[in-house]
Design an enzyme around this catalytic site. Structure first.
Site, PDB file in Angstrom:
ATOM      1  N   ASP A  35       0.851  -1.188   0.000  1.00 10.31           N
ATOM      2  CA  ASP A  35       0.000   0.000   0.000  1.00 10.31           C
ATOM      3  C   ASP A  35       0.889   1.241   0.000  1.00 10.31           C
ATOM      4  O   ASP A  35       1.879   1.305   0.733  1.00 10.31           O
ATOM      5  CB  ASP A  35      -0.927  -0.011   1.223  1.00 10.31           C
ATOM      6  CG  ASP A  35      -2.070   0.967   1.082  1.00 10.31           C
ATOM      7  OD1 ASP A  35      -3.227   0.509   0.994  1.00 10.31           O
ATOM      8  OD2 ASP A  35      -1.822   2.192   1.059  1.00 10.31           O
ATOM      9  N   ILE A  36       0.528   2.231  -0.815  1.00 11.47           N
ATOM     10  CA  ILE A  36       1.333   3.449  -0.955  1.00 11.47           C
ATOM     11  C   ILE A  36       1.273   4.314   0.318  1.00 11.47           C
ATOM     12  O   ILE A  36       2.146   5.145   0.537  1.00 11.47           O
ATOM     13  CB  ILE A  36       0.847   4.236  -2.198  1.00 11.47           C
ATOM     14  CG1 ILE A  36       1.937   5.128  -2.759  1.00 11.47           C
ATOM     15  CG2 ILE A  36      -0.425   5.011  -1.932  1.00 11.47           C
ATOM     16  CD1 ILE A  36       1.638   5.653  -4.164  1.00 11.47           C
ATOM     17  N   ASN A  92     -12.697  -3.160   2.816  1.00 10.95           N
ATOM     18  CA  ASN A  92     -13.581  -2.005   2.945  1.00 10.95           C
ATOM     19  C   ASN A  92     -14.569  -2.055   1.787  1.00 10.95           C
ATOM     20  O   ASN A  92     -14.168  -2.215   0.630  1.00 10.95           O
ATOM     21  CB  ASN A  92     -12.779  -0.701   2.884  1.00 10.95           C
ATOM     22  CG  ASN A  92     -11.864  -0.536   4.083  1.00 10.95           C
ATOM     23  OD1 ASN A  92     -12.192  -0.981   5.179  1.00 10.95           O
ATOM     24  ND2 ASN A  92     -10.726   0.091   3.879  1.00 10.95           N
ATOM     25  N   GLY A  98     -15.000   3.518   3.977  1.00  9.59           N
ATOM     26  CA  GLY A  98     -13.635   3.932   3.641  1.00  9.59           C
ATOM     27  C   GLY A  98     -13.110   3.404   2.322  1.00  9.59           C
ATOM     28  O   GLY A  98     -11.937   3.591   2.009  1.00  9.59           O
ATOM     29  N   GLN A  99     -13.966   2.741   1.528  1.00  8.34           N
ATOM     30  CA  GLN A  99     -13.467   2.263   0.226  1.00  8.34           C
ATOM     31  C   GLN A  99     -13.266   3.449  -0.706  1.00  8.34           C
ATOM     32  O   GLN A  99     -14.173   4.291  -0.868  1.00  8.34           O
ATOM     33  CB  GLN A  99     -14.447   1.260  -0.403  1.00  8.34           C
ATOM     34  CG  GLN A  99     -13.856   0.608  -1.658  1.00  8.34           C
ATOM     35  CD  GLN A  99     -14.762  -0.450  -2.274  1.00  8.34           C
ATOM     36  OE1 GLN A  99     -15.887  -0.680  -1.819  1.00  8.34           O
ATOM     37  NE2 GLN A  99     -14.274  -1.090  -3.323  1.00  8.34           N
ATOM     38  N   HIS A 105     -10.261  -5.475  -3.343  1.00  6.19           N
ATOM     39  CA  HIS A 105      -8.911  -5.650  -2.791  1.00  6.19           C
ATOM     40  C   HIS A 105      -8.997  -6.016  -1.326  1.00  6.19           C
ATOM     41  O   HIS A 105      -9.829  -5.489  -0.586  1.00  6.19           O
ATOM     42  CB  HIS A 105      -8.049  -4.394  -2.967  1.00  6.19           C
ATOM     43  CG  HIS A 105      -8.665  -3.135  -2.443  1.00  6.19           C
ATOM     44  ND1 HIS A 105      -9.609  -2.425  -3.141  1.00  6.19           N
ATOM     45  CD2 HIS A 105      -8.470  -2.462  -1.285  1.00  6.19           C
ATOM     46  CE1 HIS A 105      -9.969  -1.369  -2.440  1.00  6.19           C
ATOM     47  NE2 HIS A 105      -9.311  -1.371  -1.290  1.00  6.19           N
ATOM     48  N   HIS A 107      -6.948  -5.760   2.135  1.00  4.65           N
ATOM     49  CA  HIS A 107      -5.825  -5.191   2.878  1.00  4.65           C
ATOM     50  C   HIS A 107      -5.304  -6.281   3.816  1.00  4.65           C
ATOM     51  O   HIS A 107      -6.096  -6.890   4.545  1.00  4.65           O
ATOM     52  CB  HIS A 107      -6.279  -4.032   3.773  1.00  4.65           C
ATOM     53  CG  HIS A 107      -6.798  -2.827   3.063  1.00  4.65           C
ATOM     54  ND1 HIS A 107      -6.044  -1.685   2.908  1.00  4.65           N
ATOM     55  CD2 HIS A 107      -8.003  -2.559   2.500  1.00  4.65           C
ATOM     56  CE1 HIS A 107      -6.772  -0.766   2.280  1.00  4.65           C
ATOM     57  NE2 HIS A 107      -7.957  -1.264   2.029  1.00  4.65           N
TER      58      HIS A 107
HETATM   59  P1  AMP Z   1      -9.618   1.439   0.166  1.00  5.11           P
HETATM   60  O1  AMP Z   1      -9.597   2.809   0.794  1.00  5.11           O
HETATM   61  O2  AMP Z   1     -10.041   0.328   1.057  1.00  5.11           O
HETATM   62  O3  AMP Z   1     -10.376   1.482  -1.148  1.00  5.11           O
HETATM   63  O4  AMP Z   1      -8.102   1.085  -0.174  1.00  5.11           O
HETATM   64  C1  AMP Z   1      -7.406   1.647  -1.222  1.00  5.11           C
HETATM   65  C2  AMP Z   1      -5.964   1.641  -0.821  1.00  5.11           C
HETATM   66  O5  AMP Z   1      -5.185   1.828  -1.986  1.00  5.11           O
HETATM   67  C3  AMP Z   1      -5.569   2.752   0.156  1.00  5.11           C
HETATM   68  O6  AMP Z   1      -5.065   2.152   1.351  1.00  5.11           O
HETATM   69  C4  AMP Z   1      -4.489   3.523  -0.604  1.00  5.11           C
HETATM   70  O7  AMP Z   1      -3.434   3.955   0.237  1.00  5.11           O
HETATM   71  C5  AMP Z   1      -4.030   2.507  -1.625  1.00  5.11           C
HETATM   72  N1  AMP Z   1      -3.445   3.059  -2.837  1.00  5.11           N
HETATM   73  C6  AMP Z   1      -3.924   4.097  -3.573  1.00  5.11           C
HETATM   74  N2  AMP Z   1      -3.143   4.298  -4.653  1.00  5.11           N
HETATM   75  C7  AMP Z   1      -2.158   3.358  -4.597  1.00  5.11           C
HETATM   76  C8  AMP Z   1      -1.040   3.042  -5.436  1.00  5.11           C
HETATM   77  N3  AMP Z   1      -0.763   3.729  -6.554  1.00  5.11           N
HETATM   78  N4  AMP Z   1      -0.219   2.031  -5.058  1.00  5.11           N
HETATM   79  C9  AMP Z   1      -0.486   1.326  -3.919  1.00  5.11           C
HETATM   80  N5  AMP Z   1      -1.534   1.566  -3.111  1.00  5.11           N
HETATM   81  C10 AMP Z   1      -2.356   2.572  -3.435  1.00  5.11           C
END
Ligand code: AMP
Ligand code: ZN
Length: 119
Positions: A35-36, A92, A98-99, A105, A107
């Site tokens: 995760d970024i 999520n 929080g999605q 995906h 986590h």
């Molecule tokens: P959610 O909020 O459950 O939809 O999770 C989306 C996740 O994607 C968040 O934790 C972000 O930090 C992560 N995210 C967004 N852009 C990127 C990216 N380019 N590379 C890796 N993770 C990312």
């Protein structure tokens, strides 16, 4: 068609390689990457290569691939060495939960104490 890549989807672009990611595991049906914006010392996302907006729609349409995501989540936890201390797998679902990325995906979070219930 259901499951086809979406041109406006960030995670479809990670699957295709158009957007870089720190990939930690890959399988025929899934990709796992860091995760970024990590929320724990170990925070990896496991996604199906096919596009479905959330875990429930993935499971309804492609139950084997949904199972692959769960299996890979367990392998990530073992690779990250958080399986002994405990880890959390979170889907999520919906903006109220929080999605923010509407490509299913998991986590996988670990490496610190995880409170229950989550916020
Ligand atoms: P959610 O909020 O459950 O939809 O999770 C989306 C996740 O994607 C968040 O934790 C972000 O930090 C992560 N995210 C967004 N852009 C990127 C990216 N380019 N590379 C890796 N993770 C990312
Ligand atoms: Zn997608």
């Amino acid at each position: 068609m259901a499951g086809e890549p979406q041109s406006d989807c960030l995670f479809c672009k990670i699957v295709s390689g158009d957007i870089p990611a720190t990939v930690v595991r890959e399988s025929e049906t899934t990709v796992a990457f860091r995760d970024i914006n990590p929320q724990a010392p170990s925070h990896v996302l496991v996604i199906p290569r096919v596009h479905y907006p959330d875990a429930a729609s993935l499971a309804a349409a492609e139950p084997r691939i949904a199972a692959d995501v769960l299996e890979e989540a367990g392998r990530v936890a073992a690779d990250e060495k958080v399986d002994g201390t405990g880890y959390r797998v979170v889907f999520n679902t919906g903006s109220g939960a929080g999605q923010t990325v509407f490509h299913a995906h998991a986590h996988v979070l670990g490496g610190r104490g995880l409170n229950w219930p989550p916020g």
